[in-house]
Write an enzyme that holds these catalytic residues in place. Structure first.
Site, short mmCIF file in Angstrom:
data_model
loop_
_atom_site.label_atom_id
_atom_site.label_comp_id
_atom_site.label_asym_id
_atom_site.label_seq_id
_atom_site.Cartn_x
_atom_site.Cartn_y
_atom_site.Cartn_z
N THR A 12 0.14 10.83 6.92
CA THR A 12 0.04 12.03 5.91
C THR A 12 1.32 12.46 5.21
O THR A 12 1.47 13.73 4.72
CB THR A 12 -0.60 13.22 6.71
OG1 THR A 12 0.27 13.66 7.93
CG2 THR A 12 -1.91 12.97 7.10
N GLY A 13 2.43 11.69 5.57
CA GLY A 13 3.54 12.10 5.38
C GLY A 13 3.97 11.61 3.74
O GLY A 13 3.00 11.15 3.12
N GLY A 16 3.60 7.71 3.72
CA GLY A 16 2.73 7.42 4.33
C GLY A 16 1.26 7.77 3.43
O GLY A 16 0.43 6.64 3.55
N ARG A 37 -1.24 17.41 16.62
CA ARG A 37 -0.23 18.26 16.98
C ARG A 37 -0.38 19.99 16.67
O ARG A 37 -1.03 20.13 15.58
CB ARG A 37 1.01 18.17 15.89
CG ARG A 37 1.59 16.71 15.97
CD ARG A 37 3.00 16.75 15.16
NE ARG A 37 3.61 15.28 15.38
CZ ARG A 37 3.33 14.31 14.31
NH1 ARG A 37 2.62 14.64 13.36
NH2 ARG A 37 4.06 13.27 14.48
N LYS A 140 17.86 3.03 13.56
CA LYS A 140 17.22 1.74 13.00
C LYS A 140 17.41 0.44 13.38
O LYS A 140 16.50 -0.43 13.72
CB LYS A 140 17.21 2.06 11.28
CG LYS A 140 16.53 3.13 10.71
CD LYS A 140 16.72 3.00 9.34
CE LYS A 140 15.85 4.31 8.67
NZ LYS A 140 15.81 4.18 7.26
#
Length: 199
Positions: A12-13, A16, A37, A140
C-alpha cells in the site's frame, strides 16, 4: 508462458501499490502481505485501496514481522517475493526488517526470485555517502549480504533515485516547495554543480 505467483510486501506504499497494480495487470496471481497496524485502522484511503485490490482478484495474506511462521506461510504461497517497504525512515532501520523476510524465504525453500527493497541509489556505490543517508545504504548492504549468504535467487533494482521525491523542493531536504528566500547548498562547496531556478 507460465505466470508467477507474486507476494508484495509493503503493497500500500508509494512504490508497492504500483507494483501490485502492474502484477495483476500482467495476469500474475498477486498476494499482498497484510500487516495489521492499529494506527492504520482509520486510514480510509488504505482500506479503500486494499478493497480495490481485492476486487481485482488480489489476495490479502495476514502476516507480521514479529511472527516468523506467518511470514513463512505467506512466502509458501508464491514463487516471487517483492519487498517495497520504505527506506526513507533512516533512524528506524526499517530496511533491516527484510532480514526477517530473508529468514522466512530461506525456511520456506520455494521462492524462485526475491526482489528486496532497493529502488533507489545502489548502496554498493555509496561508500562515501554522508549521514544520515549513510545509515540506509549500510542497512541495505547488510540485507544484500544476508540474501547472498542464504543463496536466495535475487534481483536488485536500483533506479538511482526518484526525481519526484526531490524535484518539488529542488533537492532541499524536508522541503516540498522550493524556498523563495534562501537556497541550501549541500557539501563543502568544492564540487561543481548546476541548479536551475525557475519562477
Amino acid at each position: 508462458m507460465e505466470k508467477s505467483k507474486v507476494l508484495v510486501v509493503g503493497g500500500t506504499g508509494y512504490i508497492g501499490k504500483r507494483l501490485v497494480k502492474v502484477s495483476f495487470d500482467e495476469g500474475q496471481e498477486t498476494y499482498i502481505l497484510h500487516i495489521h497496524r492499529p494506527e492504520n485502522k482509520y486510514d480510509i484511503d488504505k482500506v479503500q485501496m486494499l478493497l480495490s485490490f481485492k476486487e481485482h482478484g488480489t489476495h490479502l495474506v495476514p502476516g507480521s514481522f514479529s511472527d516468523h511462521q506467518s511470514l513463512v506461510n505467506a512466502v509458501k504461497l508464491v514463487d516471487v517475493v517483492i519487498c517495497a517497504i520504505a527506506g526513507v525512515h533512516v533512524r528506524s532501520h526499517q530496511i533491516l526488517l527484510q532480514l526477517k523476510l530473508v529468514d522466512a524465504i530461506k525456511d520456506a525453500g520455494n521462492v524462485k526470485r526475491f526482489l528486496p527493497s532497493e529502488f533507489g541509489t545502489d548502496p554498493a556505490r555509496m561508500e562515501n555517502a554522508l549521514e544520515p543517508g549513510r545509515i540506509t545504504f549500510d542497512d541495505k548492504m547488510v540485507v544484500r549480504k544476508a540474501i547472498e549468504e542464504a543463496r536466495i535467487p535475487f534481483t536488485y533494482i536500483s533506479a538511482n533515485c526518484f526525481a519526484g521525491y526531490f524535484l518539488g523542493g529542488l533537492c532541499e531536504p524536508c522541503k516540498i516547495l522550493p524556498s523563495r528566500d534562501s537556497v541550501t547548498l549541500l557539501g563543502d562547496g568544492n564540487k561543481k554543480g548546476i541548479r536551475n531556478l525557475c519562477r
